[in-house]
Design a protein around this motif. Structure first.
Motif, PDB file in Angstrom:
ATOM      1  N   MET A   1       0.996  -1.385   0.018  1.00  0.00           N
ATOM      2  CA  MET A   1       0.072  -0.259   0.131  1.00  0.00           C
ATOM      3  C   MET A   1       0.952   1.276  -0.113  1.00  0.00           C
ATOM      4  SD  MET A   1      -3.372  -0.686  -0.045  1.00  0.00           S
ATOM      5  CE  MET A   1      -4.009   1.066   0.759  1.00  0.00           C
ATOM      6  N   PRO A   2       0.542   2.243  -0.647  1.00  0.00           N
ATOM      7  CA  PRO A   2       0.999   3.525  -0.622  1.00  0.00           C
ATOM      8  C   PRO A   2       1.101   4.172   0.621  1.00  0.00           C
ATOM      9  CG  PRO A   2      -0.462   3.459  -2.456  1.00  0.00           C
ATOM     10  CD  PRO A   2      -0.875   2.430  -1.658  1.00  0.00           C
ATOM     11  N   LEU A   3       2.457   4.761   0.915  1.00  0.00           N
ATOM     12  CA  LEU A   3       2.708   5.568   2.350  1.00  0.00           C
ATOM     13  C   LEU A   3       1.721   6.821   2.359  1.00  0.00           C
ATOM     14  CD1 LEU A   3       6.342   5.367   2.809  1.00  0.00           C
ATOM     15  CD2 LEU A   3       4.884   3.656   3.837  1.00  0.00           C
ATOM     16  N   PRO A   4       1.307   7.101   3.602  1.00  0.00           N
ATOM     17  CA  PRO A   4       0.823   8.496   3.535  1.00  0.00           C
ATOM     18  C   PRO A   4       1.519   9.763   3.444  1.00  0.00           C
ATOM     19  CG  PRO A   4       1.313   7.555   5.984  1.00  0.00           C
ATOM     20  CD  PRO A   4       1.462   6.698   4.888  1.00  0.00           C
ATOM     21  N   PRO A   5       1.026  10.855   3.086  1.00  0.00           N
ATOM     22  CA  PRO A   5       1.835  12.086   2.592  1.00  0.00           C
ATOM     23  C   PRO A   5       2.713  12.303   4.020  1.00  0.00           C
ATOM     24  CG  PRO A   5      -0.585  12.260   1.933  1.00  0.00           C
ATOM     25  CD  PRO A   5      -0.673  10.988   2.774  1.00  0.00           C
ATOM     26  N   GLU A  25       6.766   6.132  -3.404  1.00  0.00           N
ATOM     27  CA  GLU A  25       6.339   5.452  -2.229  1.00  0.00           C
ATOM     28  C   GLU A  25       5.150   5.756  -1.961  1.00  0.00           C
ATOM     29  OE1 GLU A  25      10.541   5.066   0.095  1.00  0.00           O
ATOM     30  OE2 GLU A  25       9.128   6.590   0.870  1.00  0.00           O
ATOM     31  N   ARG A  26       4.524   6.805  -2.255  1.00  0.00           N
ATOM     32  CA  ARG A  26       3.206   7.281  -1.949  1.00  0.00           C
ATOM     33  C   ARG A  26       2.074   7.286  -3.098  1.00  0.00           C
ATOM     34  NH1 ARG A  26       6.857   8.760   1.389  1.00  0.00           N
ATOM     35  NH2 ARG A  26       6.383   9.242   3.233  1.00  0.00           N
ATOM     36  N   MET A  27       2.316   6.560  -4.089  1.00  0.00           N
ATOM     37  CA  MET A  27       1.366   6.507  -5.176  1.00  0.00           C
ATOM     38  C   MET A  27       1.379   5.012  -5.707  1.00  0.00           C
ATOM     39  SD  MET A  27       2.664   9.809  -7.424  1.00  0.00           S
ATOM     40  CE  MET A  27       1.492   9.360  -8.742  1.00  0.00           C
ATOM     41  N   SER A  28       0.388   4.557  -6.262  1.00  0.00           N
ATOM     42  CA  SER A  28       0.202   3.345  -6.671  1.00  0.00           C
ATOM     43  C   SER A  28       0.991   3.094  -7.926  1.00  0.00           C
ATOM     44  CB  SER A  28      -1.331   3.032  -7.143  1.00  0.00           C
ATOM     45  OG  SER A  28      -1.477   3.792  -8.309  1.00  0.00           O
ATOM     46  N   ASP A  29       1.239   1.635  -8.440  1.00  0.00           N
ATOM     47  CA  ASP A  29       2.229   1.779  -9.492  1.00  0.00           C
ATOM     48  C   ASP A  29       1.509   2.350 -10.802  1.00  0.00           C
ATOM     49  OD1 ASP A  29       3.789   0.296  -7.989  1.00  0.00           O
ATOM     50  OD2 ASP A  29       3.310  -1.723  -8.631  1.00  0.00           O
ATOM     51  N   HIS A 180       1.052  -1.273 -16.745  1.00  0.00           N
ATOM     52  CA  HIS A 180       0.317  -1.096 -15.585  1.00  0.00           C
ATOM     53  C   HIS A 180      -1.233  -1.312 -15.331  1.00  0.00           C
ATOM     54  CE1 HIS A 180       4.357  -0.111 -14.406  1.00  0.00           C
ATOM     55  NE2 HIS A 180       4.273  -0.851 -13.238  1.00  0.00           N
ATOM     56  N   GLY A 181      -1.839  -1.359 -16.594  1.00  0.00           N
ATOM     57  CA  GLY A 181      -3.054  -1.491 -16.676  1.00  0.00           C
ATOM     58  C   GLY A 181      -3.899  -0.087 -16.091  1.00  0.00           C
ATOM     59  N   PHE A 182      -3.291   1.162 -16.445  1.00  0.00           N
ATOM     60  CA  PHE A 182      -3.795   2.319 -15.831  1.00  0.00           C
ATOM     61  C   PHE A 182      -5.440   2.587 -16.300  1.00  0.00           C
ATOM     62  CE2 PHE A 182      -4.645   6.990 -16.029  1.00  0.00           C
ATOM     63  CZ  PHE A 182      -4.495   7.099 -14.682  1.00  0.00           C
ATOM     64  N   ARG A 183      -6.094   2.992 -15.162  1.00  0.00           N
ATOM     65  CA  ARG A 183      -7.421   3.303 -15.351  1.00  0.00           C
ATOM     66  C   ARG A 183      -7.755   4.454 -14.150  1.00  0.00           C
ATOM     67  NH1 ARG A 183      -6.465   0.848 -19.275  1.00  0.00           N
ATOM     68  NH2 ARG A 183      -7.755  -0.645 -20.388  1.00  0.00           N
ATOM     69  N   LEU A 184      -8.237   5.273 -14.427  1.00  0.00           N
ATOM     70  CA  LEU A 184      -8.734   6.163 -13.282  1.00  0.00           C
ATOM     71  C   LEU A 184      -9.586   5.641 -12.260  1.00  0.00           C
ATOM     72  CD1 LEU A 184      -9.641   9.702 -15.333  1.00  0.00           C
ATOM     73  CD2 LEU A 184      -7.988   9.392 -13.930  1.00  0.00           C
ATOM     74  N   PRO A 185      -9.386   5.935 -11.142  1.00  0.00           N
ATOM     75  CA  PRO A 185      -9.946   5.259 -10.157  1.00  0.00           C
ATOM     76  C   PRO A 185     -11.475   6.047 -10.033  1.00  0.00           C
ATOM     77  CG  PRO A 185      -8.493   6.868  -9.236  1.00  0.00           C
ATOM     78  CD  PRO A 185      -8.057   6.662 -10.744  1.00  0.00           C
ATOM     79  N   ALA A 186     -12.149   5.262  -9.302  1.00  0.00           N
ATOM     80  CA  ALA A 186     -13.745   5.921  -9.344  1.00  0.00           C
ATOM     81  C   ALA A 186     -13.733   7.241  -8.675  1.00  0.00           C
ATOM     82  CB  ALA A 186     -14.845   4.786  -8.690  1.00  0.00           C
TER      83      ALA A 186
END
Length: 371
Positions: A1-5, A25-29, A180-186
C-alpha cells in the motif's frame, strides 16, 4: 500500500529531485506510470533532463549586484520570479487534495498556476481558493460549444489567460501505462468536462486504421480554431507545444500572446528534441515579438537560469512540483518552488547577473549547438 503524505519535510530532501523517491512510495504503480512516465522508450523524457547538463554557465566576478531582483511582468501579471506551475491533469492521483493543494502553494509563493482542463478539481473551486493569478490550460473539445463553455467559465472565474495545448491531437504511445493497466479510479475524474461529448478513442481491429478514419482526430484543432478562439475571448491566448520555428511564426501570425516551447513532457511523440534544444531556435524566430516560455525537465535553479539565458521569458515546472505534491501536499509544492527560486537567485549572483535582463547568451559558456 502507498505510504501516507509526509507531515513534515525531512532534512534528506535538499533538492527537487530528492522528492521523487518519496513521491513514488506514496503512489500506486498505475498512478505513478501515468503521472511520471513518458511515451514509448522515453528517449524524449530523458533528453529533457539531460539537455541542461550539456550547457555550462559563464561565471562573472566582482559585478555590482546592488538592488538585484527576479521580478517580471508576464501577460499583464507582475510576478516575483519567472517560475510557474505547469498544467498537470488528475492531481488527485498524487494527493487527496489534488489541485487545491497546488493552488494553495502557488498562492503562498505568489506565482501563476496553470490549471488543467483535465483537473480533478473544478476550475471555479480552484479560483475560489487562489490568492495568486491563475491561467487556464485549454484542450479543444469535439464540440465547439463545449470549448466555448470552458472559456466562459474560466473568464467568469477570473482566470487571467488561456494556454491552449496544441501538440496533442491524440495521446502518445505510453507503454508504461499499458503495462500497469492504468485506469482512473472511481473517485478521480476530469470534473470540468462533465456532460461533454468525449473525444473519440482509437480502438481498431487487426487490419483497420487505428487513427486515420477511426474518429480519433475528430475535433482536433487547426490554426482556424485558434483564430476563432481569439475572436471569442478577451483573454490572452498562449499556445503550448511549439517546437518548430515554422510553427512559432504561424503562432505569431495567428495572434498568439505567448508561446510555450514544450514536447508535452516527453509524453507525446518519442524521440522529439529536448525543449531546451528547441528553445533557442524558436526564440530566434520569435525575435522578441512575444514572450516565450518553456517546460520540460527542470529540476534545478541552474536549469531555470540556462533556459532564460537561451531566451525564455519564464519557465513552467511540472513533474518536479508533482513529486512534492505527492510526498507532502501543498507544503511539498511550496518547498519545490522555494528551492528552485533560491537556487536560481544563487546562480544569478554567482554568474554576476543582477536582474533578469542581465541573463543572456553571454551568461553561458560558448556552445556550438546554440544558433
Amino acid at each position: 500500500m502507498p505510504l501516507p503524505p509526509l507531515t513534515q519535510i525531512p532534512p534528506q530532501i535538499a533538492a527537487v529531485a530528492d522528492y521523487e523517491d518519496y513521491a513514488r512510495e506514496r503512489m500506486s504503480d498505475a498512478a505513478w506510470a501515468y503521472l511520471s512516465g513518458g511515451a514509448a522508450d522515453e528517449h524524449t523524457l530523458r533528453a529533457n533532463l539531460e539537455a541542461y547538463a550539456r550547457l555550462r554557465i559563464q561565471p562573472r566576478v566582482l559585478r555590482d549586484l546592488t538592488g538585484g531582483g527576479t521580478g517580471l511582468d508576464l501577460l499583464g501579471t507582475p510576478l516575483p520570479f519567472p517560475i510557474l506551475l505547469a498544467p498537470v491533469a488528475y492531481q488527485k492521483l498524487a494527493h487527496p487534495q489534488g489541485e487545491l493543494a497546488s493552488v494553495l502553494a502557488a498562492s503562498a509563493m505568489k506565482t501563476v498556476m496553470v490549471a488543467s482542463t483535465q483537473a480533478s478539481v473544478g476550475l471555479e473551486d480552484m479560483a475560489r481558493a487562489a490568492e495568486a493569478p491563475l491561467w487556464f490550460q485549454l484542450y479543444f473539445q469535439r464540440e465547439r460549444d463545449d470549448t466555448l463553455r470552458l472559456v466562459r467559465r474560466a473568464e467568469a472565474a477570473g482566470y487571467r489567460a488561456l494556454v491552449v495545448t496544441v501538440d496533442a491531437p491524440v495521446n502518445g504511445v505510453r507503454n508504461g501505462e499499458q503495462r500497469h493497466g492504468f485506469r482512473l479510479p472511481a473517485d478521480v475524474e476530469a470534473v470540468n468536462l462533465r456532460g461533454m461529448r468525449p473525444m473519440a478513442g482509437a480502438v481498431a481491429r487487426a487490419g483497420e486504421s487505428a487513427i486515420f478514419g477511426s474518429g480519433a482526430l475528430d475535433g482536433a484543432p487547426s490554426w482556424d480554431d485558434i483564430a476563432w478562439l481569439r475572436s471569442a475571448t478577451r483573454l490572452p491566448v498562449a499556445l503550448k507545444g511549439i517546437l518548430a520555428p515554422a510553427d512559432a511564426r504561424l503562432a505569431i501570425e495567428a495572434g498568439a500572446a505567448a508561446i510555450v516551447v514544450s514536447n508535452h513532457g516527453g509524453r507525446g511523440l518519442d524521440t522529439l528534441p529536448a525543449t531546451l534544444e528547441a528553445l533557442p531556435w524558436v526564440v530566434a524566430e520569435v525575435a522578441g515579438r512575444l514572450p516565450v516560455l518553456m517546460d520540460g525537465g527542470i529540476r534545478r535553479g541552474t536549469d531555470v537560469f540556462k533556459a532564460l539565458a537561451l531566451g525564455a521569458t519564464a519557465v513552467m515546472v511540472g513533474r518536479g512540483y508533482l513529486h512534492g505534491l505527492a510526498a507532502a501536499g501543498a507544503v511539498g509544492v511550496i518547498h519545490v518552488l522555494h528551492m528552485l527560486r533560491t537556487e536560481f537567485e544563487i546562480a544569478m549572483a554567482l554568474a554576476g547577473c543582477r536582474t533578469l535582463r542581465d541573463i543572456d547568451r553571454n551568461a553561458l559558456w560558448p556552445h556550438p549547438a546554440i544558433p
